[in-house]
Design an enzyme around this catalytic site. Structure first.
Site, PDB file in Angstrom:
ATOM      1  N   HIS B  12       0.656  -1.131   0.127  1.00  0.00           N
ATOM      2  CA  HIS B  12       0.072  -0.019   0.256  1.00  0.00           C
ATOM      3  C   HIS B  12       0.861   1.267  -0.011  1.00  0.00           C
ATOM      4  CE1 HIS B  12      -0.257  -1.003   4.600  1.00  0.00           C
ATOM      5  NE2 HIS B  12       0.788  -0.215   4.303  1.00  0.00           N
ATOM      6  N   HIS B  59      -1.084   4.619   9.726  1.00  0.00           N
ATOM      7  CA  HIS B  59       0.501   5.051   9.974  1.00  0.00           C
ATOM      8  C   HIS B  59       0.306   6.448  10.868  1.00  0.00           C
ATOM      9  CE1 HIS B  59       0.040   2.536   6.235  1.00  0.00           C
ATOM     10  NE2 HIS B  59       1.499   2.418   6.372  1.00  0.00           N
ATOM     11  N   HIS B 193      10.476  -4.219   2.801  1.00  0.00           N
ATOM     12  CA  HIS B 193      11.096  -2.592   2.780  1.00  0.00           C
ATOM     13  C   HIS B 193      11.604  -2.320   4.432  1.00  0.00           C
ATOM     14  CE1 HIS B 193       6.818  -1.848   4.136  1.00  0.00           C
ATOM     15  NE2 HIS B 193       7.066  -0.788   4.129  1.00  0.00           N
ATOM     16  N   GLU B 240       4.692  -5.856   7.907  1.00  0.00           N
ATOM     17  CA  GLU B 240       3.638  -5.846   7.393  1.00  0.00           C
ATOM     18  C   GLU B 240       2.918  -6.855   6.557  1.00  0.00           C
ATOM     19  OE1 GLU B 240       3.986  -0.689   6.660  1.00  0.00           O
ATOM     20  OE2 GLU B 240       3.587  -1.962   5.230  1.00  0.00           O
TER      21      GLU B 240
END
Lengths: 142, 288
Positions: B12, B59, B193, B240
């Site tokens: 996302h 976030h 990441h 995630e």
């Protein structure tokens, strides 16, 4: 059950655990306020007056003033929060990623285009020799 | 009765939303990525879900450091795009389904998954970018959306195994809802990441490929990955991917991968997209 924090030997990585969450509470809370336009405006108009509200430590205040992105992680900053300050400065994640790994933003962009930072040599401090691959100045993890 | 008809796994990455919002789809950097969305966008038209349950992480947008919840289910009838510091994304408001949300929460809590409930919540890129990936730029989203937030920021995140089992409980909750609706489950985030620290920019395509390879038939293998495995091998934000395991848990054992796309880099990230069909879903019958 014992909690094993065996992630501490991952180089250049600051896991946002309970201690960092507590240490960074005020810093992260300050950063979070910047997602409201009225607060951004207030911070723009009077940076010192604005940050004074949050009772941050001297080192946190220094990191904010100097935009020391890596330093913020050392005092409990979490990237999703500190990035709100970067957004305020109109910086991208490549700018901040470069700053934290002590690389020029263009070098960082180039590294990403070439597939990113390799996992080989970066799994553990043992593997990286206590340093971080690809990073220009090979900083050690605190 | 409500039925799970499909699953989607997708990163996302906020830059994807910005690229779509600013019409950069045909720029050389973005063209291959948006081209990769094409088949999934065609496929979801056939799937035609009535409701998407969208699993993502907030976030620091709706939630902050004052109160950190492990699992939060949206129970509202609408959700506005959040201001993440740039002003809100100019995408349609999400229309929820509060009756269905209430049912899901009751079923999950009675099944011993103690969900927090949000009666009001703005949704950030974690939720709106996967909608852009799958539905492009419509005037209104083509289905209702129920957001399910997972804490992946504060260590320890829920384990992959807990997430997978939550997915199973979610399936049970969906299947016990008396309305005849088609439900798709999106698990979002990842893939490998790392945004923070001197190791920022880490991408591990081998890890990502292995994760996608195992998702259909060996998801229980993936549930054995622990926090340090994710942090070490897929980067501090790669964890995630536990949210993809909720999606997989919500699908049947017979679910089949129908599309996959992987691309490095998107921003600082390995981008992955995977689609699953439930064999008994209406869109599978129609196509024979």
């Amino acid at each position: 059950m014992a909690i094993v924090d065996d992630y501490e030997d991952i180089p250049g990585t600051y896991v946002f655990n309970g201690k960092r969450c507590r240490d960074g509470y005020r810093l992260n809370k300050f950063c979070k306020t910047l997602d409201i336009e009225a607060n951004r405006e207030a911070f723009r108009n009077d940076p010192e007056g604005y940050i004074a509200q949050f009772k941050m430590s001297d080192e946190q205040l220094r990191c904010v003033r100097e935009r020391d992105w890596l330093g913020m992680l050392h005092v409990g900053g979490n990237i999703y929060y500190t990035f709100k300050l970067a957004i305020f400065d109109r910086l991208t994640m490549q700018h901040v990623g470069g700053a934290m790994s002590q690389m020029d933003v263009e070098d960082f962009r180039k590294m990403m285009l070439e597939g990113g930072r390799t996992i080989d040599g970066n799994r553990s401090l043992k593997e990286s020799g206590g340093t971080n691959n690809n990073s220009n100045n090979l900083p050690t993890r605190i | 009765m409500a039925k799970v008809v499909a699953g989607v796994g997708s990163s996302h990455i906020p830059a994807l939303g910005a690229a779509s919002d600013h019409n950069k789809q045909n720029e050389p950097y973005w063209q291959p990525v948006f081209e990769g969305f094409g088949p999934a966008r065609e496929w979801i038209k056939d799937v035609a879900p009535d409701v998407v349950i969208l699993i993502y992480n907030d976030h620091a947008s709706a939630f902050s450091v004052e109160l950190i919840n492990t699992f939060v289910l949206g129970a509202a009838d609408e959700y506005d795009p959040a201001d993440e510091g740039y002003g809100p994304r100019q995408v349609p408001q999400l229309i929820g389904d509060s009756d269905f949300s209430s049912h899901l929460i009751e079923s999950l809590v009675l099944d011993e998954f103690d969900m927090a409930l949000a009666n009001e919540m703005d949704v950030d890129h974690g939720c709106t970018v996967p909608l852009t990936v799958m539905f492009d730029k419509p005037d209104a989203w083509p289905c209702k959306v129920i957001p399910l937030c997972v804490n992946v920021i504060k260590y320890p995140q829920p384990t992959g195994n807990r997430c997978y089992n939550l997915g199973k409980a979610l399936r049970k909750a969906i299947e016990s809802y008396p309305e005849d609706i088609k439900v798709a489950v999106f698990g979002t985030g990842g893939m490998s990441h790392q945004l923070q620290g001197e190791r920022a920019g880490l991408v591990n395509p081998e890890f990502d490929k292995n994760f996608m390879d195992k998702l259909q038939n060996d998801a229980t293998e993936l549930t054995k990955l622990n926090h340090t495995d994710y942090l070490r091998e897929s980067g501090s934000e790669g964890i995630e991917l536990i949210m993809w395991l909720i999606m997989r848990g919500a699908l049947s054992d017979d679910a089949k991968e129908s599309y996959r796309f992987y691309h490095v880099p998107v921003s600082n990230t390995g981008y992955g997209l995977i689609c699953f069909d439930e064999p008994d879903a209406p869109h599978m019958q129609a196509s024979g």
